[in-house]
Design a protein around this motif. Structure first.
Motif, PDB file in Angstrom:
ATOM      1  N   VAL A  21     -33.616   7.127 -60.514  1.00 27.14           N
ATOM      2  CA  VAL A  21     -33.889   7.601 -61.874  1.00 27.14           C
ATOM      3  C   VAL A  21     -33.201   6.700 -62.891  1.00 27.14           C
ATOM      4  N   GLU A  22     -31.966   6.324 -62.628  1.00 23.54           N
ATOM      5  CA  GLU A  22     -31.248   5.425 -63.543  1.00 23.54           C
ATOM      6  C   GLU A  22     -31.971   4.083 -63.668  1.00 23.54           C
ATOM      7  N   GLN A  23     -32.451   3.553 -62.549  1.00 25.03           N
ATOM      8  CA  GLN A  23     -33.203   2.295 -62.589  1.00 25.03           C
ATOM      9  C   GLN A  23     -34.477   2.463 -63.418  1.00 25.03           C
ATOM     10  N   ALA A  24     -35.141   3.608 -63.263  1.00 26.13           N
ATOM     11  CA  ALA A  24     -36.360   3.884 -64.034  1.00 26.13           C
ATOM     12  C   ALA A  24     -36.045   3.948 -65.525  1.00 26.13           C
ATOM     13  N   LYS A  25     -34.919   4.565 -65.870  1.00 29.23           N
ATOM     14  CA  LYS A  25     -34.506   4.657 -67.272  1.00 29.23           C
ATOM     15  C   LYS A  25     -34.264   3.283 -67.869  1.00 29.23           C
ATOM     16  N   GLU A  26     -33.812   2.352 -67.017  1.00 27.17           N
ATOM     17  CA  GLU A  26     -33.510   0.997 -67.483  1.00 27.17           C
ATOM     18  C   GLU A  26     -34.753   0.106 -67.514  1.00 27.17           C
ATOM     19  N   GLY A  27     -35.932   0.681 -67.223  1.00 25.41           N
ATOM     20  CA  GLY A  27     -37.173  -0.077 -67.345  1.00 25.41           C
ATOM     21  C   GLY A  27     -37.763  -0.579 -66.048  1.00 25.41           C
ATOM     22  N   ASP A  28     -37.201  -0.220 -64.910  1.00 24.78           N
ATOM     23  CA  ASP A  28     -37.717  -0.646 -63.618  1.00 24.78           C
ATOM     24  C   ASP A  28     -38.966   0.175 -63.281  1.00 24.78           C
ATOM     25  N   ASN A  29     -40.134  -0.461 -63.383  1.00 19.90           N
ATOM     26  CA  ASN A  29     -41.393   0.239 -63.146  1.00 19.90           C
ATOM     27  C   ASN A  29     -41.563   0.677 -61.695  1.00 19.90           C
ATOM     28  N   GLU A  30     -41.068  -0.102 -60.757  1.00 19.86           N
ATOM     29  CA  GLU A  30     -41.133   0.282 -59.345  1.00 19.86           C
ATOM     30  C   GLU A  30     -40.329   1.567 -59.109  1.00 19.86           C
ATOM     31  N   ALA A  31     -39.161   1.642 -59.724  1.00 23.97           N
ATOM     32  CA  ALA A  31     -38.326   2.838 -59.602  1.00 23.97           C
ATOM     33  C   ALA A  31     -39.023   4.037 -60.237  1.00 23.97           C
ATOM     34  N   LEU A  32     -39.672   3.827 -61.369  1.00 24.23           N
ATOM     35  CA  LEU A  32     -40.398   4.904 -62.027  1.00 24.23           C
ATOM     36  C   LEU A  32     -41.498   5.442 -61.114  1.00 24.23           C
ATOM     37  N   LEU A  33     -42.214   4.554 -60.455  1.00 17.21           N
ATOM     38  CA  LEU A  33     -43.261   4.984 -59.522  1.00 17.21           C
ATOM     39  C   LEU A  33     -42.668   5.777 -58.356  1.00 17.21           C
ATOM     40  N   ARG A  34     -41.520   5.353 -57.858  1.00 16.64           N
ATOM     41  CA  ARG A  34     -40.873   6.092 -56.763  1.00 16.64           C
ATOM     42  C   ARG A  34     -40.452   7.484 -57.215  1.00 16.64           C
ATOM     43  N   VAL A  35     -39.933   7.587 -58.428  1.00 20.23           N
ATOM     44  CA  VAL A  35     -39.538   8.892 -58.969  1.00 20.23           C
ATOM     45  C   VAL A  35     -40.775   9.785 -59.106  1.00 20.23           C
ATOM     46  N   LEU A  36     -41.840   9.245 -59.659  1.00 24.60           N
ATOM     47  CA  LEU A  36     -43.066  10.032 -59.821  1.00 24.60           C
ATOM     48  C   LEU A  36     -43.634  10.474 -58.472  1.00 24.60           C
ATOM     49  N   GLU A  37     -43.581   9.594 -57.480  1.00 29.16           N
ATOM     50  CA  GLU A  37     -44.044   9.965 -56.139  1.00 29.16           C
ATOM     51  C   GLU A  37     -43.201  11.106 -55.580  1.00 29.16           C
TER      52      GLU A  37
END
Length: 71
Positions: A21-37
């Motif tokens: 989640v922290e990586q997603a907050k920092e703009g990591d799109n791959e991390a955002l996809l993992r969080v959404l999954e």
């Protein structure tokens, strides 16, 4: 003994999710996809409570979720 291993595994999973989640907050799109999954089953479930067709509800919740993470 097995219960403590289960608790440790859960804590490790929670920590890994928090890092993602922290990586997603920092703009990591791959991390955002993992969080959404990871959250997809919860999003699907919540969409059933909205007064919208389910697919639209999923899109609304997903968009709001992304906005909260990135906002």
């Amino acid at each position: 003994m097995q219960k403590s291993e289960s608790k440790e595994t859960t804590q490790l999973c929670n920590y890994a999710f928090s890092l993602t989640v922290e990586q997603a907050k920092e703009g990591d799109n791959e991390a955002l996809l993992r969080v959404l999954e990871e959250m997809q089953s919860e999003i699907d479930s919540l969409a059933g409570f909205l007064k919208l067709p389910k697919e639209e509800g999923i899109q609304e919740i997903t968009a709001e979720f992304i906005e909260k993470i990135r906002g």
